[in-house]
Design a protein around this motif. Structure first.
Motif, PDB file in Angstrom:
ATOM      1  N   GLU A  52     -23.180  28.283 -13.608  1.00  0.00           N
ATOM      2  CA  GLU A  52     -22.636  28.183 -14.980  1.00  0.00           C
ATOM      3  C   GLU A  52     -21.763  29.446 -15.243  1.00  0.00           C
ATOM      4  O   GLU A  52     -21.010  29.722 -16.077  1.00  0.00           O
ATOM      5  N   GLY A  53     -21.621  30.321 -13.912  1.00  0.00           N
ATOM      6  CA  GLY A  53     -20.882  31.416 -14.211  1.00  0.00           C
ATOM      7  C   GLY A  53     -19.340  30.981 -14.130  1.00  0.00           C
ATOM      8  O   GLY A  53     -18.844  29.941 -14.297  1.00  0.00           O
ATOM      9  N   GLN A  54     -18.723  31.950 -15.182  1.00  0.00           N
ATOM     10  CA  GLN A  54     -17.273  31.877 -15.320  1.00  0.00           C
ATOM     11  C   GLN A  54     -16.460  31.487 -14.466  1.00  0.00           C
ATOM     12  O   GLN A  54     -15.507  30.824 -14.217  1.00  0.00           O
ATOM     13  N   ALA A  55     -16.556  32.122 -13.330  1.00  0.00           N
ATOM     14  CA  ALA A  55     -15.779  32.042 -12.078  1.00  0.00           C
ATOM     15  C   ALA A  55     -15.930  30.904 -11.034  1.00  0.00           C
ATOM     16  O   ALA A  55     -15.720  30.770 -10.042  1.00  0.00           O
ATOM     17  N   VAL A  56     -17.397  30.353 -11.282  1.00  0.00           N
ATOM     18  CA  VAL A  56     -17.912  29.425 -10.405  1.00  0.00           C
ATOM     19  C   VAL A  56     -17.878  27.771 -11.007  1.00  0.00           C
ATOM     20  O   VAL A  56     -17.035  27.088 -10.541  1.00  0.00           O
ATOM     21  N   ARG A  57     -18.576  27.423 -12.034  1.00  0.00           N
ATOM     22  CA  ARG A  57     -18.422  26.061 -12.806  1.00  0.00           C
ATOM     23  C   ARG A  57     -18.532  25.250 -11.735  1.00  0.00           C
ATOM     24  O   ARG A  57     -17.725  24.109 -11.426  1.00  0.00           O
ATOM     25  N   TRP A  58     -19.785  25.175 -11.041  1.00  0.00           N
ATOM     26  CA  TRP A  58     -20.035  24.086 -10.154  1.00  0.00           C
ATOM     27  C   TRP A  58     -20.859  23.165 -10.606  1.00  0.00           C
ATOM     28  O   TRP A  58     -21.880  23.407 -10.894  1.00  0.00           O
ATOM     29  N   PRO A 101     -23.016  22.484 -19.986  1.00  0.00           N
ATOM     30  CA  PRO A 101     -22.545  23.009 -21.179  1.00  0.00           C
ATOM     31  C   PRO A 101     -21.348  23.613 -21.354  1.00  0.00           C
ATOM     32  O   PRO A 101     -20.861  23.920 -22.653  1.00  0.00           O
ATOM     33  N   TRP A 102     -20.422  23.864 -20.570  1.00  0.00           N
ATOM     34  CA  TRP A 102     -19.182  24.774 -20.616  1.00  0.00           C
ATOM     35  C   TRP A 102     -18.156  23.605 -20.923  1.00  0.00           C
ATOM     36  O   TRP A 102     -18.196  22.565 -20.745  1.00  0.00           O
ATOM     37  N   LYS A 103     -17.233  24.346 -21.413  1.00  0.00           N
ATOM     38  CA  LYS A 103     -15.911  23.325 -22.051  1.00  0.00           C
ATOM     39  C   LYS A 103     -15.047  23.049 -20.654  1.00  0.00           C
ATOM     40  O   LYS A 103     -14.906  23.652 -19.790  1.00  0.00           O
ATOM     41  N   GLY A 104     -14.683  21.781 -20.974  1.00  0.00           N
ATOM     42  CA  GLY A 104     -13.947  21.221 -19.853  1.00  0.00           C
ATOM     43  C   GLY A 104     -14.720  20.455 -18.818  1.00  0.00           C
ATOM     44  O   GLY A 104     -13.949  19.906 -17.853  1.00  0.00           O
ATOM     45  N   ALA A 105     -16.000  20.705 -18.689  1.00  0.00           N
ATOM     46  CA  ALA A 105     -16.902  20.039 -17.953  1.00  0.00           C
ATOM     47  C   ALA A 105     -16.807  18.429 -18.074  1.00  0.00           C
ATOM     48  O   ALA A 105     -16.639  17.791 -19.390  1.00  0.00           O
ATOM     49  N   ASN A 106     -17.209  17.622 -17.084  1.00  0.00           N
ATOM     50  CA  ASN A 106     -17.390  16.063 -17.459  1.00  0.00           C
ATOM     51  C   ASN A 106     -18.740  16.075 -17.857  1.00  0.00           C
ATOM     52  O   ASN A 106     -19.505  15.918 -17.126  1.00  0.00           O
ATOM     53  N   GLN A 107     -18.869  15.593 -18.929  1.00  0.00           N
ATOM     54  CA  GLN A 107     -20.166  15.350 -19.668  1.00  0.00           C
ATOM     55  C   GLN A 107     -20.591  13.980 -19.744  1.00  0.00           C
ATOM     56  O   GLN A 107     -21.733  13.513 -20.260  1.00  0.00           O
ATOM     57  N   ASN A 108     -19.972  13.015 -18.933  1.00  0.00           N
ATOM     58  CA  ASN A 108     -20.332  11.645 -18.887  1.00  0.00           C
ATOM     59  C   ASN A 108     -21.022  11.504 -17.586  1.00  0.00           C
ATOM     60  O   ASN A 108     -20.921  11.048 -16.752  1.00  0.00           O
ATOM     61  N   VAL A 109     -22.523  12.044 -17.684  1.00  0.00           N
ATOM     62  CA  VAL A 109     -23.335  12.209 -16.571  1.00  0.00           C
ATOM     63  C   VAL A 109     -24.136  11.028 -16.701  1.00  0.00           C
ATOM     64  O   VAL A 109     -24.794  10.783 -17.728  1.00  0.00           O
ATOM     65  N   GLU A 110     -24.431  10.186 -15.518  1.00  0.00           N
ATOM     66  CA  GLU A 110     -25.287   9.411 -15.380  1.00  0.00           C
ATOM     67  C   GLU A 110     -26.717   9.733 -15.608  1.00  0.00           C
ATOM     68  O   GLU A 110     -27.293  10.670 -14.981  1.00  0.00           O
ATOM     69  N   GLU A 111     -27.725   9.036 -16.442  1.00  0.00           N
ATOM     70  CA  GLU A 111     -29.081   9.142 -16.656  1.00  0.00           C
ATOM     71  C   GLU A 111     -29.869   8.338 -16.183  1.00  0.00           C
ATOM     72  O   GLU A 111     -29.472   7.229 -15.630  1.00  0.00           O
TER      73      GLU A 111
END
Length: 835
Positions: A405-411, A698-708
């Motif tokens: 979740e780090g600012q420089a990582v976002r994996w 939870p960060w901005k710009g992430a793909n939040q359409n994650v399959e459940e």
């Protein structure tokens, strides 16, 4: 005391005749004087001298050193002298006995004494030098008197108690005063945390202490030595910690490391013969290696081949910054080590995984070129080593979740993997030290997902604890229908079956109040999935119409217009729809079983055999053939059903009543047995992997359409993909033998083509591929085959175009309603159909 001992002691103390006169008085008294002399005896309470035998009060041995019996004279008192203790008696040598030791006895005594002395020297402890102890209450004994010199002064017995307390009072001034207040705490061990080592592949971190010389980073063929001390402290610096290959360091394209490599070049001539351009004299790396005259000084003595195998060409020093604590220094050295571990693909070390990854990322940003993505390097390293495998490790899951979740990582992929496992281990996660690194938003998401899992599991447990699905049935009259009775008998059978299988039902709780673990849920899903495959009617489906007034969902059989799933005593459709709506479950695609013909109860001897045959014919055992795997529940169910009041029961109603219970169990298990899709690691995990993924990452710009994890991923939905479509009979293809090829049949592919399923009897469209290259490669392959192969199945040059290829198996009904194709026919692409 024996009489002989007393007699001998008495004889030793006797004086010979004539000696008494010599030691008597000068006046020639005939009375033999006492050996003790004129020692005054204590007076009794009535003023008379105390008699030794009758009046003397017992005193300790240290109170008196000499006791005299009787008066100063009198021969009658001499007999008591044998039992008195003489301070320094002068005992003459008397020949008491003429028996002497034999030579053998003397030799044995001498040897025994030698053996004892030898044992004492071997096993005995050295005596410590005696220290002079200050006089304290423990060393000063009140009331004791030294009788070595001076005369004894008699003290009355009555006054002895007060006299003895006087030395005790005087000794108080010699006693050490007790410390006031609370005693200081005992010294504890060092508070420095231990270093841990992570090797990946799902193994937890282990305590590690090989930073001084790391065997993983010691390459016997390497030409570079790495030190943790300053370059200027060569005389007192410790041995090198790593031995590496300079080629691996050069391949990093790091200006920082390559400059250090050049500055640390050594050889026997102490010159730079490596054909590398020299660094500026004023550079930070070269400044310490050059003297004030601008020439390089002798940095290190030449290393002989005896010290290290092979030639050593470089020495690198990575000293820790000054004014750091011991913990910070070790942390700096561990980060330096991790940089080279990443290059070599070795394990990772640090105080905790999160801090090790953060420090490694910062150091790579410092060492690597600006265009190099340090985070991508670490991610590739973690995936290759399997360090993103956090199964059953809450500490590693928390660390990986925080770092991703780090600012420089976002994996995103790593965050999702760690989040799913952390939610499943949430009750263990809060007690980990690494939990403090998780951000507040991630903590809130973890708590929400954990609660959702707990609620779903408890709802399933409440039903499966005694297999109670009685609420599926509507309120009826007091007399239940035959289907409801069969429902209850099956419930009792299932409860008895799993009590025998697990020795106790429900099993003991593993994690708090949860006994329905992920492994158990998947085991039950496998059992009832096999039972579903054995009994389901593959051609009966749901029909939904929004325009239909009243009930929107109906159960239909596309090939049988007269099919009706509901009867007067069993509203089958309403029961299933109401149950799914109450629990917010999607409907199972094929909700109806294969059923035998309705029959009336019979009491003849063949009734049970006819019932067993009817039940067997109403299964998919012939359709599954050898693909059907053996299952204990299915085998037990087959025996139970054939013996369940087969002669006096309606087989049609009994099978439908049992299916209602099986349907409810399948839906409950689907809510807890499905895992989150696209997880890399989920084997050997006993906690549930089905958290809610809304709003993640939870960060901005992430793909939040994650399959459940949903019902559509469970067995009843996925098994349809394995059912065979219409079998295709292919004719043998005969290649032409030196004969001119005939014109190939026209082939046209269309994404809008459709085929009718023999089981579902519905139109299914061929899927479209996202990549046009796949379709072009397939069309190219078909074109090549058409040029070299005759599709007619006849000899070369003989073509029969009046029949279609491939030939499909069709029923007589479909053949009658089907027109014969034209000459120019289309060949469908059967590889792309999905259901």
């Amino acid at each position: 005391m024996s009489g002989r001992s007393a007699y001998v002691r008495k004889e030793k103390t006797k004086t010979k005749e004539g000696v008494g006169n010599a030691i008597g008085s000068d006046h020639g008294s005939e009375k033999t004087p006492s050996l003790i002399g004129e020692f005054p005896m204590p007076m009794s309470a009535n003023g008379h001298q105390m008699s030794f035998q009758h009046d003397t009060i017992y005193r300790p041995a240290n109170d008196y050193s000499t006791i005299r019996t009787g008066g100063s004279g009198g021969s009658g008192d001499r007999e008591d002298l044998a039992y008195a203790r003489v301070r320094k008696p002068v005992v003459p040598v008397l020949d008491v006995s003429g028996i002497e030791k034999s030579s053998f006895r003397s030799m044995m005594d001498k040897r025994s004494e030698g053996v004892r002395k030898g044992l004492a020297k071997t096993f005995g402890k050295k005596k410590k030098a005696e220290e002079v102890r200050p006089p304290t209450s423990a060393t000063v004994r009140p009331g004791s008197h030294e009788m070595d010199a001076g005369e004894y002064t008699y003290q009355p017995v009555a006054a002895n108690t007060s006299t003895r307390q006087q030395p005790l009072i005087n000794s108080q001034e010699y006693m050490r005063q007790a410390p006031q207040g609370q005693l200081p705490a005992l010294p504890t061990q060092s508070s420095q945390p231990p270093l841990l080592r992570w090797v990946g592949s799902g193994r937890p971190g282990q305590v590690w202490n090989k930073l001084r010389k790391d065997p993983e980073l010691w390459d016997n063929t390497g030409d570079t030595l790495v030190y943790f001390s300053h370059d200027s402290h060569r005389s007192s610096r410790p041995p090198p910690s790593f031995r590496l290959s300079s080629h691996i360091i050069e391949n990093t394209d790091s200006r920082y490391l390559n400059d250090m490599l050049q500055a640390g070049y050594i050889d026997n001539g102490y010159s730079n013969d490596y054909n590398m351009p020299p660094s500026p004299i004023n550079s930070p790396i070269m400044r310490s290696g050059y003297s004030s005259h601008g020439r390089a000084h002798q940095v290190t003595p030449p290393m002989s081949d005896d010290a290290y195998e092979g030639a050593i060409s470089y020495e690198l020093s990575f000293p820790a910054p000054n004014l750091q604590s011991r913990t910070e220094t070790v942390r700096h050295q561990a980060t330096t080590r991790n940089v080279f571990a990443l290059l070599y693909g070795a394990s990772l070390v640090g105080y905790n995984l999160y801090q090790a990854l953060v420090d490694l990322h910062e150091r790579l940003e410092e060492y690597m070129p600006p265009d190099q993505d340090a985070a991508a390097m670490i991610i590739e390293y973690l995936v290759a080593r399997g360090m993103d495998d956090v199964r059953n490790e809450p500490s590693a899951a928390a660390s990986l979740l925080s770092w991703c979740e780090g600012q420089a990582v976002r994996w995103e992929a790593g965050w999702k993997e760690a989040f799913v496992h952390a939610a499943g281990m949430y009750n263990r996660l809060e007690g980990c030290l690494d939990y403090k690194f998780i951000t507040p938003i991630s903590r809130a998401l973890l708590e929400r997902s954990s609660l959702e899992i707990t609620v779903r599991v408890h709802n399933a447990q409440d039903r499966l604890v005694d297999w109670d699905f009685g609420d599926m049935w509507p309120m009826m009259t007091s007399h239940p229908p035959p289907a409801r009775a069969a429902f209850e008998r099956l419930r009792s059978f299932i409860l008895h079956h799993y009590k025998s299988a697990f020795e106790n039902w429900p099993p003991a709780a593993v994690d708090g109040e949860i006994w329905l673990t992920r492994d158990l849920a998947r085991t039950l899903q496998k059992d009832f999935g096999a039972l579903y495959d054995y009994l389901v009617n593959r051609e009966v489906v749901w029909d939904c119409s929004e325009e239909r007034s009243g009930r929107k969902w109906n159960i239909i059989h596309p090939g049988n217009k007269g099919f009706d799933s509901d009867t007067d005593d069993l509203p089958f459709t309403d029961i299933l729809v109401a149950f799914d709506n109450r629990n917010k479950f999607p409907h199972i695609p094929h909700p109806y079983p294969l059923t035998p013909e309705s029959s009336k109860p019979a009491e003849d001897k063949m009734a049970e055999r006819r019932a067993a045959l009817a039940y067997t014919e109403s299964t998919n055992i012939y359709l599954l053939s050898s693909d059907f795997a053996s299952n204990d529940l299915v085998e037990a169910f087959v025996k139970f059903e054939k013996n369940d009041r087969a002669g006096d029961n309606d087989l049609f109603a009994a099978r439908r009543g049992r299916w209602v219970l099986i349907y409810g169990i399948l839906q409950s298990l689907a809510s807890v047995s499905v895992d989150t899709p696209n997880l890399r690691y989920k084997a050997d995990v006993n906690y549930h992997l089905s958290p809610g993924m809304r709003g993640t990452p939870p960060w901005k710009g992430a793909n939040q359409n994650v399959e459940e994890a949903t019902h559509v991923e469970s067995h009843c939905w996925k098994v349809r993909e394995t059912w065979n479509v219409e079998p295709v009979i292919t004719m043998p293809r005969i290649k032409p033998l030196n004969v001119s090829r005939s014109n190939p049949a026209s082939i046209s592919g269309s994404d809008n083509s459709s085929v009718r399923s023999p089981t579902m009897n519905s139109m299914v469209k061929s899927p479209t591929f996202s990549s046009a290259s796949t379709r072009s490669r397939r069309n190219y392959r078909l074109t090549k085959e058409s040029e070299a192969t005759s599709y007619s199945g006849y000899a070369p040059g003989i073509e029969k175009l009046s029949e279609e290829w491939p030939i499909r198996q069709q029923t007589s009904t479909r053949d009658s309603s089907r027109s014969r194709p034209e000459k120019n026919f289309n060949i469908k692409d059967f590889d792309d159909y999905h259901f």
